[in-house]
Motif scaffolding. Structure first.
Motif, mmCIF file in Angstrom:
data_model
loop_
_atom_site.group_PDB
_atom_site.id
_atom_site.type_symbol
_atom_site.label_atom_id
_atom_site.label_comp_id
_atom_site.label_asym_id
_atom_site.label_seq_id
_atom_site.Cartn_x
_atom_site.Cartn_y
_atom_site.Cartn_z
ATOM 1 N N GLY A 187 0.709 -1.232 -0.109
ATOM 2 C CA GLY A 187 -0.157 0.048 0.061
ATOM 3 C C GLY A 187 0.805 1.350 0.080
ATOM 4 O O GLY A 187 2.028 1.277 -0.080
ATOM 5 N N ARG A 188 0.072 2.373 0.311
ATOM 6 C CA ARG A 188 0.951 3.711 0.308
ATOM 7 C C ARG A 188 0.347 4.415 1.412
ATOM 8 O O ARG A 188 -0.742 4.585 1.720
ATOM 9 C CB ARG A 188 0.706 4.528 -0.885
ATOM 10 N N GLY A 189 1.241 5.061 2.359
ATOM 11 C CA GLY A 189 0.986 5.585 3.197
ATOM 12 C C GLY A 189 0.561 5.023 4.663
ATOM 13 O O GLY A 189 0.463 3.746 4.647
ATOM 14 N N ASP A 190 -0.060 5.550 5.644
ATOM 15 C CA ASP A 190 -0.466 4.924 6.817
ATOM 16 C C ASP A 190 -1.927 4.537 6.642
ATOM 17 O O ASP A 190 -2.619 5.502 6.153
ATOM 18 C CB ASP A 190 -0.204 6.102 8.009
ATOM 19 N N VAL A 191 -2.197 3.532 7.341
ATOM 20 C CA VAL A 191 -3.797 3.316 7.661
ATOM 21 C C VAL A 191 -3.877 4.117 9.038
ATOM 22 O O VAL A 191 -5.230 3.947 9.366
ATOM 23 C CB VAL A 191 -4.003 1.803 7.404
ATOM 24 N N ALA A 192 -3.113 3.726 9.879
ATOM 25 C CA ALA A 192 -3.385 4.366 11.096
ATOM 26 C C ALA A 192 -2.090 4.974 11.804
ATOM 27 O O ALA A 192 -0.968 4.661 11.376
ATOM 28 C CB ALA A 192 -4.116 3.265 12.212
ATOM 29 N N TYR A 193 -2.349 6.170 12.790
ATOM 30 C CA TYR A 193 -0.928 6.627 13.151
ATOM 31 C C TYR A 193 -1.329 7.096 14.726
ATOM 32 O O TYR A 193 -2.529 7.614 14.793
ATOM 33 C CB TYR A 193 -0.772 8.010 12.337
ATOM 34 N N HIS A 194 -0.743 6.347 15.800
ATOM 35 C CA HIS A 194 -0.901 6.523 17.259
ATOM 36 C C HIS A 194 0.069 7.282 17.848
ATOM 37 O O HIS A 194 1.198 6.690 17.825
ATOM 38 C CB HIS A 194 -1.298 5.366 17.578
ATOM 39 N N ARG A 195 0.208 8.389 18.317
ATOM 40 C CA ARG A 195 0.979 9.109 19.110
ATOM 41 C C ARG A 195 1.507 8.217 20.327
ATOM 42 O O ARG A 195 0.801 7.699 21.052
ATOM 43 C CB ARG A 195 0.867 10.553 19.383
#
Length: 200
Positions: A187-195
């Motif tokens: 894929g491309r890019g994030d499907v989720a981003y958690h700090r």
């Protein structure tokens, strides 16, 4: 806390088969830009690379092979729980390394306790949730070694020279692992981003 993915979320794709979801240690913006600058040196050395890679610079921590839909959402929920339990990890990228067989050039960090603890938690949390490692035991905590990939499939005769060229004059990159980004292989890019929001 969460922030929007860097790239648009992939379509849900229910019924489209299995995907490999990789939970990664993501860097602060300044560290990302510094890694991209090193990557431009790789391009300038004659290695064919796209303008931007499919995914942000990262350390791969662990992965699960799951169907899209509710099971993928469960992986993202596990990543969110782990992120909430860990504080940001200071890092220093100091090594220019290579994996000869795969033709991979990478940057590696000075050893610290924070990264192994984060990787161990992600790996074990995914396993407890019922997903064996999609990458086999290569990502088991006792074997895992963090590396940030710069280029892959570099012809073996060129790889050693490329490593030496990039290492010459390389200045350590000091920054922060501040989030867990989940990506999909292919894929491309994030499907989720958690700090990372846990108390120090």
């Amino acid at each position: 806390a969460t922030s929007p993915p860097r790239s648009p979320r992939q379509p849900d794709g229910r019924g489209m088969g299995l995907v490999t979801a990789v939970v990664c240690a993501a860097f602060d913006a300044a560290t990302e830009q510094a890694v991209y600058a090193v990557r431009e040196r790789v391009r300038a050395a004659g290695i064919a690379l796209p303008d931007r890679p499919a995914h942000r610079p990262h350390f791969s921590l662990a992965a699960a092979r799951v169907p899209r839909g509710p099971e993928l959402d469960r992986v993202l929920a596990v990543a969110a729980e782990v992120a909430a339990a860990h504080s940001p990890v200071p890092i220093a990228l100091t090594e220019v390394g290579r994996f000869g067989r795969a033709g991979v050039l990478w940057l590696g960090p000075v050893p610290n306790s924070g990264l192994p603890a984060l990787q161990r938690d992600v790996y074990r949390s995914l396993k407890r949730a019922g997903w064996p490692s999609a990458f086999g035991e290569r990502r088991a905590p006792n074997l895992w070694g963090p590396h940030c990939t710069l280029a892959t499939r570099v012809p073996k005769p060129e790889l050693r020279e490329l490593q030496a060229a990039i290492a010459e004059g390389f200045e350590p990159i000091r920054g922060i692992v501040g989030a867990l980004a989940t990506i999909l292989v292919g894929g491309r890019g994030d499907v989720a981003y958690h700090r990372l929001t846990g108390a120090p």
